[in-house]
Scaffold this active site. Sequence first.
Site, mmCIF file in Angstrom:
data_model
loop_
_atom_site.group_PDB
_atom_site.id
_atom_site.type_symbol
_atom_site.label_atom_id
_atom_site.label_comp_id
_atom_site.label_asym_id
_atom_site.label_seq_id
_atom_site.Cartn_x
_atom_site.Cartn_y
_atom_site.Cartn_z
ATOM 1 N N ARG A 185 -11.621 38.804 13.334
ATOM 2 C CA ARG A 185 -11.223 40.352 13.844
ATOM 3 C C ARG A 185 -10.182 40.584 13.178
ATOM 4 N NH1 ARG A 185 -9.515 37.557 20.016
ATOM 5 N NH2 ARG A 185 -8.004 39.403 20.019
ATOM 6 N N ARG A 210 -5.360 33.140 33.124
ATOM 7 C CA ARG A 210 -5.814 32.865 31.447
ATOM 8 C C ARG A 210 -5.340 31.034 30.907
ATOM 9 N NH1 ARG A 210 -8.544 35.248 26.384
ATOM 10 N NH2 ARG A 210 -6.466 35.291 25.511
ATOM 11 N N ASN A 268 -13.690 40.258 22.050
ATOM 12 C CA ASN A 268 -12.682 41.119 21.145
ATOM 13 C C ASN A 268 -13.224 39.569 20.376
ATOM 14 O OD1 ASN A 268 -11.588 42.832 22.181
ATOM 15 N ND2 ASN A 268 -9.479 41.498 23.471
ATOM 16 N N ASP A 269 -13.534 38.225 21.017
ATOM 17 C CA ASP A 269 -14.142 36.880 20.379
ATOM 18 C C ASP A 269 -15.803 36.915 19.873
ATOM 19 O OD1 ASP A 269 -11.504 35.793 18.838
ATOM 20 O OD2 ASP A 269 -11.450 35.440 21.195
ATOM 21 N N ARG A 321 -2.551 36.824 30.117
ATOM 22 C CA ARG A 321 -2.672 36.276 28.960
ATOM 23 C C ARG A 321 -1.420 35.221 28.846
ATOM 24 N NH1 ARG A 321 -4.657 40.964 25.900
ATOM 25 N NH2 ARG A 321 -7.087 40.195 25.302
ATOM 26 N N HIS A 342 -4.367 40.739 17.524
ATOM 27 C CA HIS A 342 -3.920 40.926 18.573
ATOM 28 C C HIS A 342 -2.615 41.393 19.384
ATOM 29 C CE1 HIS A 342 -5.795 37.121 19.846
ATOM 30 N NE2 HIS A 342 -6.315 37.688 20.908
ATOM 31 N N GLU A 366 -17.410 33.901 25.193
ATOM 32 C CA GLU A 366 -16.508 34.808 24.377
ATOM 33 C C GLU A 366 -17.632 34.157 23.331
ATOM 34 O OE1 GLU A 366 -12.274 35.072 23.832
ATOM 35 O OE2 GLU A 366 -12.075 33.092 25.274
ATOM 36 N N CYS A 380 -13.402 41.281 30.058
ATOM 37 C CA CYS A 380 -11.831 42.260 29.817
ATOM 38 C C CYS A 380 -11.144 41.642 28.267
ATOM 39 C CB CYS A 380 -10.411 40.261 30.196
ATOM 40 S SG CYS A 380 -10.995 38.808 29.824
HETATM 41 C C1 PEP Z 1 -11.753 38.426 24.363
HETATM 42 O O1 PEP Z 1 -12.067 38.120 23.518
HETATM 43 O O2 PEP Z 1 -11.973 39.424 23.895
HETATM 44 C C2 PEP Z 1 -10.340 38.520 25.038
HETATM 45 C C3 PEP Z 1 -9.929 38.782 25.797
HETATM 46 O O3 PEP Z 1 -9.623 37.200 24.306
HETATM 47 P P1 PEP Z 1 -8.338 36.983 23.362
HETATM 48 O O4 PEP Z 1 -8.262 38.766 22.695
HETATM 49 O O5 PEP Z 1 -7.161 37.112 24.024
HETATM 50 O O6 PEP Z 1 -8.485 36.357 22.548
HETATM 51 MG MG MG Z 2 -10.808 35.689 23.217
#
Ligand code: PEP
Ligand code: MG
Length: 537
Positions: A451, A321, A440-441, A285, A183, A418, A488
């Site tokens: 990650r 969110r 991402n998740d 976020r 992040h 996710e 997203c």
């Molecule tokens: C994701 O997981 O793709 C996402 C947008 O959430 P975050 O990156 O905040 O976990």
């Molecule tokens: Mg996520």
Amino acid sequence: MAEALEIVGICASPGVAIGTVHLAADVTAETFAPFYTVAAEREKLRQAVGVAVTDLSALADRLDEESAGILDFQVEMLLDPALVEMAEERIVGGDGAALAWAGALDRYIAGIEEAPDEQLRARAVDVVDIRNRVLRALTGRPVEDFAPGSVFVGKDLEPSHFLAHDWSAGGGIVLFDGSASSHVAMLARSRGIPMVVATGRFEIGDGLRVLVDASDALVVIDPEDARIRKAKSRMASASPSAPAQPGGTVETADGVAIRLSAIINDRQELKATDPSSFAGIGLMRTEFLIASPADAFDEEKHYEVCRQALDWAGSAPVIVRMLDLGGDKTLPGLGAKKSESFMGVRGIRLLLALPELARVQARALLRAAAHGNLSVLLPMVTVPDELDSMRTIFEEELAVLVRRGVEARMPEIGMMVEVPAAALMLDRFSRSAFFSFGTNDLAQYLMAAARGDQSVAGLYEVAAPAVCRLIGQSVALAEAMKRPLGICGEMASEPRHVPALMAAGLRHFSVAPSRIADIRSAIGGSCSDGRAAAEKR
Ligand code: PEP
Ligand code: MG
């Protein structure tokens, strides 16, 4: 003259920075240990109550007799040990001071609001007031900041620390560990802060001059002037991104409209982003908008930032969110229930484990929804029960607000896709008003590669065939349910992934504001089935 020492890492955010080193101490288990002990949390609470009593008494001294009487009543309540004892019981049960105080007071307030005696009911507002005053005094542990313009060098950097720092004077980040998918790396990219990760540990002292040539994944200790000039001139000649264009939709080469919304991580990003280039906000976020447990329990803070986002967007939709805490987004001081594991109590799991916290944010969202086109997005949903439980919290809190005569409206509630289990079973989530893919998740859980773990970075691939296949299957499920859906995850901010996302059937992209121009041109150069424009027949 001795050669400057060059260290090679991995580029997590491109660019060049020159500054003096701020060498951060390692955050070890011992450093964290004193965060939560019953004695420390109890002491924090007692001190915060003391601050609230002193402030209220000083305020009462300056007021006329009638107004002072109201505050004197609040002081008396705070001096009565019963309230603090109720909170202390929760501290013994594992809650941090802020969580314990908010939870105990919310319960007490609910009791007063239901009392048959009207005079007693009228006192609820005073208790809300003291609840918030003590929470404000519980400001949590201040983050130790470093001088603006310097280069942060350390094992890792927490997102909350990044956000608390003033980057307006520039600076850079070098991490011994870390990963380009964390992040904090994502935040560095969105703010344009050069960042190199995974350098391995190297010897360096505080105050030394260092060059972070992140585009080349290099860190140069004590660089010569010629080396700095070279890096700077390369930066200057790098072709700038095309300026963002107005309009929240863009057409593919074969004329299909794609909606583009903004991803907003903090207030500064909101201020710096031109709303005319977006069809609203696709992901806000909220975990990056709070700096302490006291903030997390501050309904007004949550409410104000939602109102700011709605004002920014005008009549366009804003998807907020709920707090996605856990994993690498921890909030020290929440108590023993906090989770630092991506696989543990994270996102909606944490919100349901701490319903007092969920209720505060739900009330703020319900109130904000009365003022614009606001929807709520739930993080990390795995099974339909979680969605149902959160919907119940919203329904109950709406009833509370209506009873209090506060303006509020039930927003649409949708979920992040996710977790692979949810993506595969999307048709079971019929109560979700919309879906947003969090690649991402999704990628980390599908590929079993965290990650933030550089040692398995080769497997963590957001556009891996398995991820793309799963997205395509889930999109088909969502379409059969006639639910709006979008993406997203950062994948949508990467021009090279646009064809795969088109082919999977996605038509709504939420994008990092800094990438909007590149994404527009990638979409314009692609057909809606993912073929390049040149292949169009
Ligand atoms: C994701 O997981 O793709 C996402 C947008 O959430 P975050 O990156 O905040 O976990
Ligand atoms: Mg996520």
